[in-house]
Design a protein around this motif. Structure first.
Motif, PDB file in Angstrom:
ATOM      1  N   LEU A  39      53.988  48.926  35.082  1.00  0.00           N
ATOM      2  CA  LEU A  39      54.068  50.037  34.138  1.00  0.00           C
ATOM      3  C   LEU A  39      54.875  49.695  32.894  1.00  0.00           C
ATOM      4  O   LEU A  39      54.653  50.270  31.825  1.00  0.00           O
ATOM      5  CB  LEU A  39      54.692  51.260  34.831  1.00  0.00           C
ATOM      6  CG  LEU A  39      53.878  51.852  35.991  1.00  0.00           C
ATOM      7  CD1 LEU A  39      54.644  52.994  36.626  1.00  0.00           C
ATOM      8  CD2 LEU A  39      52.513  52.329  35.504  1.00  0.00           C
ATOM      9  N   ASP A  40      55.823  48.737  33.001  1.00  0.00           N
ATOM     10  CA  ASP A  40      56.705  48.469  31.872  1.00  0.00           C
ATOM     11  C   ASP A  40      56.002  47.755  30.720  1.00  0.00           C
ATOM     12  O   ASP A  40      56.352  47.944  29.558  1.00  0.00           O
ATOM     13  CB  ASP A  40      57.936  47.660  32.314  1.00  0.00           C
ATOM     14  CG  ASP A  40      57.556  46.373  33.021  1.00  0.00           C
ATOM     15  OD1 ASP A  40      56.380  46.235  33.407  1.00  0.00           O
ATOM     16  OD2 ASP A  40      58.444  45.508  33.179  1.00  0.00           O
ATOM     17  N   ASP A  41      54.992  46.910  31.031  1.00  0.00           N
ATOM     18  CA  ASP A  41      54.337  46.168  29.952  1.00  0.00           C
ATOM     19  C   ASP A  41      52.820  46.150  30.057  1.00  0.00           C
ATOM     20  O   ASP A  41      52.146  45.469  29.295  1.00  0.00           O
ATOM     21  CB  ASP A  41      54.848  44.728  29.901  1.00  0.00           C
ATOM     22  CG  ASP A  41      54.618  43.973  31.208  1.00  0.00           C
ATOM     23  OD1 ASP A  41      53.990  44.559  32.118  1.00  0.00           O
ATOM     24  OD2 ASP A  41      55.067  42.820  31.314  1.00  0.00           O
ATOM     25  N   SER A  42      52.255  46.907  30.997  1.00  0.00           N
ATOM     26  CA  SER A  42      50.801  47.001  31.203  1.00  0.00           C
ATOM     27  C   SER A  42      50.167  45.670  31.590  1.00  0.00           C
ATOM     28  O   SER A  42      48.956  45.502  31.499  1.00  0.00           O
ATOM     29  CB  SER A  42      50.096  47.523  29.932  1.00  0.00           C
ATOM     30  OG  SER A  42      50.513  48.826  29.650  1.00  0.00           O
ATOM     31  N   LYS A  43      50.987  44.694  31.999  1.00  0.00           N
ATOM     32  CA  LYS A  43      50.445  43.403  32.383  1.00  0.00           C
ATOM     33  C   LYS A  43      49.874  43.467  33.800  1.00  0.00           C
ATOM     34  O   LYS A  43      50.415  44.127  34.678  1.00  0.00           O
ATOM     35  CB  LYS A  43      51.527  42.307  32.323  1.00  0.00           C
ATOM     36  CG  LYS A  43      52.116  42.097  30.927  1.00  0.00           C
ATOM     37  CD  LYS A  43      51.066  41.612  29.959  1.00  0.00           C
ATOM     38  CE  LYS A  43      51.692  41.335  28.595  1.00  0.00           C
ATOM     39  NZ  LYS A  43      50.680  40.927  27.602  1.00  0.00           N
ATOM     40  N   GLY A  44      48.786  42.741  33.991  1.00  0.00           N
ATOM     41  CA  GLY A  44      48.141  42.752  35.293  1.00  0.00           C
ATOM     42  C   GLY A  44      48.760  41.768  36.262  1.00  0.00           C
ATOM     43  O   GLY A  44      49.484  40.852  35.880  1.00  0.00           O
ATOM     44  N   ARG A  45      48.494  41.965  37.530  1.00  0.00           N
ATOM     45  CA  ARG A  45      48.932  41.050  38.568  1.00  0.00           C
ATOM     46  C   ARG A  45      47.703  40.370  39.143  1.00  0.00           C
ATOM     47  O   ARG A  45      46.679  41.007  39.347  1.00  0.00           O
ATOM     48  CB  ARG A  45      49.668  41.811  39.673  1.00  0.00           C
ATOM     49  CG  ARG A  45      50.859  42.627  39.160  1.00  0.00           C
ATOM     50  CD  ARG A  45      51.429  43.481  40.276  1.00  0.00           C
ATOM     51  NE  ARG A  45      52.503  44.337  39.774  1.00  0.00           N
ATOM     52  CZ  ARG A  45      53.148  45.220  40.531  1.00  0.00           C
ATOM     53  NH1 ARG A  45      52.821  45.365  41.804  1.00  0.00           N
ATOM     54  NH2 ARG A  45      54.112  45.963  40.022  1.00  0.00           N
ATOM     55  N   HIS A  46      47.831  39.090  39.434  1.00  0.00           N
ATOM     56  CA  HIS A  46      46.688  38.358  39.969  1.00  0.00           C
ATOM     57  C   HIS A  46      46.294  38.917  41.336  1.00  0.00           C
ATOM     58  O   HIS A  46      47.108  39.035  42.233  1.00  0.00           O
ATOM     59  CB  HIS A  46      47.015  36.866  40.116  1.00  0.00           C
ATOM     60  CG  HIS A  46      47.011  36.140  38.812  1.00  0.00           C
ATOM     61  ND1 HIS A  46      45.851  35.818  38.152  1.00  0.00           N
ATOM     62  CD2 HIS A  46      48.022  35.697  38.036  1.00  0.00           C
ATOM     63  CE1 HIS A  46      46.148  35.184  37.030  1.00  0.00           C
ATOM     64  NE2 HIS A  46      47.452  35.105  36.923  1.00  0.00           N
ATOM     65  N   THR A  47      45.046  39.279  41.472  1.00  0.00           N
ATOM     66  CA  THR A  47      44.519  39.749  42.755  1.00  0.00           C
ATOM     67  C   THR A  47      43.446  38.793  43.235  1.00  0.00           C
ATOM     68  O   THR A  47      43.544  38.208  44.309  1.00  0.00           O
ATOM     69  CB  THR A  47      43.920  41.169  42.607  1.00  0.00           C
ATOM     70  OG1 THR A  47      44.931  42.044  42.110  1.00  0.00           O
ATOM     71  CG2 THR A  47      43.432  41.673  43.946  1.00  0.00           C
ATOM     72  N   THR A  48      42.406  38.616  42.428  1.00  0.00           N
ATOM     73  CA  THR A  48      41.335  37.688  42.778  1.00  0.00           C
ATOM     74  C   THR A  48      41.818  36.255  42.568  1.00  0.00           C
ATOM     75  O   THR A  48      42.258  35.899  41.482  1.00  0.00           O
ATOM     76  CB  THR A  48      40.091  37.951  41.910  1.00  0.00           C
ATOM     77  OG1 THR A  48      39.688  39.307  42.077  1.00  0.00           O
ATOM     78  CG2 THR A  48      38.943  37.034  42.299  1.00  0.00           C
ATOM     79  N   THR A  49      41.748  35.441  43.611  1.00  0.00           N
ATOM     80  CA  THR A  49      42.218  34.048  43.518  1.00  0.00           C
ATOM     81  C   THR A  49      41.070  33.054  43.530  1.00  0.00           C
ATOM     82  O   THR A  49      41.293  31.863  43.391  1.00  0.00           O
ATOM     83  CB  THR A  49      43.166  33.731  44.684  1.00  0.00           C
ATOM     84  OG1 THR A  49      42.470  33.978  45.933  1.00  0.00           O
ATOM     85  CG2 THR A  49      44.422  34.598  44.627  1.00  0.00           C
ATOM     86  N   HIS A  50      39.862  33.533  43.733  1.00  0.00           N
ATOM     87  CA  HIS A  50      38.706  32.641  43.736  1.00  0.00           C
ATOM     88  C   HIS A  50      37.492  33.401  43.206  1.00  0.00           C
ATOM     89  O   HIS A  50      37.528  34.613  43.040  1.00  0.00           O
ATOM     90  CB  HIS A  50      38.427  32.126  45.155  1.00  0.00           C
ATOM     91  CG  HIS A  50      38.090  33.220  46.131  1.00  0.00           C
ATOM     92  ND1 HIS A  50      39.047  33.982  46.761  1.00  0.00           N
ATOM     93  CD2 HIS A  50      36.892  33.703  46.574  1.00  0.00           C
ATOM     94  CE1 HIS A  50      38.467  34.876  47.563  1.00  0.00           C
ATOM     95  NE2 HIS A  50      37.162  34.725  47.458  1.00  0.00           N
ATOM     96  N   ARG A  51      36.440  32.656  42.931  1.00  0.00           N
ATOM     97  CA  ARG A  51      35.209  33.259  42.423  1.00  0.00           C
ATOM     98  C   ARG A  51      34.278  33.560  43.601  1.00  0.00           C
ATOM     99  O   ARG A  51      34.127  32.727  44.487  1.00  0.00           O
ATOM    100  CB  ARG A  51      34.546  32.310  41.439  1.00  0.00           C
ATOM    101  CG  ARG A  51      35.300  32.157  40.145  1.00  0.00           C
ATOM    102  CD  ARG A  51      34.996  30.861  39.449  1.00  0.00           C
ATOM    103  NE  ARG A  51      35.723  29.745  40.054  1.00  0.00           N
ATOM    104  CZ  ARG A  51      35.428  28.473  39.859  1.00  0.00           C
ATOM    105  NH1 ARG A  51      34.408  28.140  39.108  1.00  0.00           N
ATOM    106  NH2 ARG A  51      36.150  27.532  40.429  1.00  0.00           N
ATOM    107  N   GLU A  52      33.667  34.726  43.565  1.00  0.00           N
ATOM    108  CA  GLU A  52      32.818  35.113  44.699  1.00  0.00           C
ATOM    109  C   GLU A  52      31.646  35.963  44.236  1.00  0.00           C
ATOM    110  O   GLU A  52      31.760  36.770  43.303  1.00  0.00           O
ATOM    111  CB  GLU A  52      33.646  35.879  45.733  1.00  0.00           C
ATOM    112  CG  GLU A  52      32.888  36.207  47.006  1.00  0.00           C
ATOM    113  CD  GLU A  52      33.787  36.643  48.134  1.00  0.00           C
ATOM    114  OE1 GLU A  52      33.262  36.948  49.223  1.00  0.00           O
ATOM    115  OE2 GLU A  52      35.025  36.694  47.941  1.00  0.00           O
ATOM    116  N   LEU A  53      30.503  35.769  44.886  1.00  0.00           N
ATOM    117  CA  LEU A  53      29.274  36.505  44.578  1.00  0.00           C
ATOM    118  C   LEU A  53      29.024  37.552  45.655  1.00  0.00           C
ATOM    119  O   LEU A  53      29.099  37.249  46.853  1.00  0.00           O
ATOM    120  CB  LEU A  53      28.100  35.537  44.483  1.00  0.00           C
ATOM    121  CG  LEU A  53      26.720  36.100  44.130  1.00  0.00           C
ATOM    122  CD1 LEU A  53      25.908  35.068  43.351  1.00  0.00           C
ATOM    123  CD2 LEU A  53      25.945  36.484  45.397  1.00  0.00           C
TER     124      LEU A  53
END
Length: 356
Positions: free
Chosen positions: A226-240
């Motif tokens: 909330l302090d800087d609207s920066k995202g946190r890494h959730t997806t660590t790989h590519r997936e279909l």
């Protein structure tokens, strides 16, 4: 027609000379391992030794969305990838760090959703870069702006107007993953057997959007700081993922920066407004500086073209020219080293055979 492969986007016109029985599609990439599917069964796969020896760089290796020819070990649910079939499109970026190398993000895409949130993370210049990269890939760009529910109509109108200044001819869809507003508009691009990829920074709502479009929780999500609207890494790989509609959706890890690998031709399309002014200059080789009859300078003076937009255009052209020089230097060095190694091998062979 192979019904199982059709579920994954395959059609008979793609690879007329390849036996469908040995075709599979890459659905997950995690470092050096691949999960592939033939529409009937999933396999854990690795590339063959012959493939390794023939590969010249990272871009030759399979990526999510690729069609591959494989040897299947059905009882073990494993497979060996023999080669990658020709790609109809490929999203590429310059690999992170100082190494001059292309990094494949995804392949065989029809549409790419450039996802950006409407919070403090909204970055017009970054969106420009994504548009160039998508055009260069051969796919069609669509801009998806998330977190619509957090803004009043007047604020939304102003933010969308900013994006429109750089998204010339690119559809813009504003959605809320919470209320579901705008989600229906995305279904226009989620057609059976067509592949859509999501790209964007961490925390813009890509994984949540995948869950909404899949109508089930297939991806983990985290809240934005909330302090800087920066995202946190959730997806660590590519997936279909295969959606209920029959469309195929690829989620990718967030990219804070997007360094372009190639895209000189795509810049012309992404910056069509600037190119139109440039083509109207009196001199065909106008540098848009102090030359008389410069239509670009006239547009800047009149406000028809913003200075930020023009500066971004020039910056991207300089960056692409610099990357091209680095790639050429790398290619020359690799060629030189290849011939050196070949000479060493020949010398060693002669020595083994008793020649001086």
């Amino acid at each position: 027609m192979n019904i199982n492969l059709t579920k994954l986007g395959w059609n008979e016109t793609l690879f007329t000379k390849t036996d469908p029985a040995i075709i599979a599609r890459v659905i997950t990439v995690q470092r050096n391992s691949y999960r592939i599917s033939d529409g009937e069964m999933e396999y854990l796969a690795h590339v063959s030794g012959k493939f390794l020896n023939a590969a010249n760089g990272a871009i030759d290796f399979p990526t999510v969305g690729d069609w591959v020819a494989v040897e299947k070990l059905k009882l073990e649910k494993k497979a060996v990838i023999q080669h990658v079939l020709p790609r109809k499109s490929q999203l590429v970026r310059q690999a992170a760090g100082d190494k001059t190398e292309a990094q494949l993000v995804a392949a065989n895409l029809d549409t790419i959703f450039i996802v950006s949130s409407l919070n403090d993370d909204l970055n017009i210049r970054r969106i420009e870069r994504y548009i160039v990269a998508v055009y260069e890939s051969g796919a069609s760009p669509v801009i998806v702006l998330t977190k619509k529910d957090a803004y009043e109509e007047e604020q939304l109108t102003a933010l969308i107007a900013q994006v429109e200044t750089v998204a010339i001819g690119v559809p813009i869809i504003v959605v809320s993953n919470i209320t579901g507003e705008g989600i229906q508009d995305l279904n226009t691009y989620l057609k059976p057997a067509e592949t859509v990829a999501l790209v964007g920074s961490s925390g813009v709502g890509k994984s949540t959007l995948v869950n909404v479009l899949s109508e089930r929780n297939v991806q983990k999500t985290k809240d934005v700081r909330l302090d800087d609207s920066k995202g946190r890494h959730t997806t660590t790989h590519r997936e279909l993922f295969v959606l209920e509609s029959g469309a195929l959706l690829i989620d990718t890890p967030g990219m804070r920066e997007l360094q372009l690998w190639d895209g000189e031709a795509a810049v012309d399309t992404a910056f069509e407004d600037v190119e139109d002014f440039a083509s109207a200059c009196f001199f065909s080789d106008c540098q848009h500086d102090t030359e008389p009859g410069c239509r670009v300078q006239e547009a800047l003076a009149s406000g028809e073209l913003s200075q930020d937009r023009f500066d971004s255009y020039q910056k991207l052209l300089r960056e692409l020219a610099f990357e091209k020089r680095k790639q050429d230097q790398k290619a020359q060095l690799e060629e030189k080293n290849k011939w050196k190694q070949r000479a060493k091998n020949m010398k060693a062979t002669y020595k083994q055979r008793g020649y001086k």
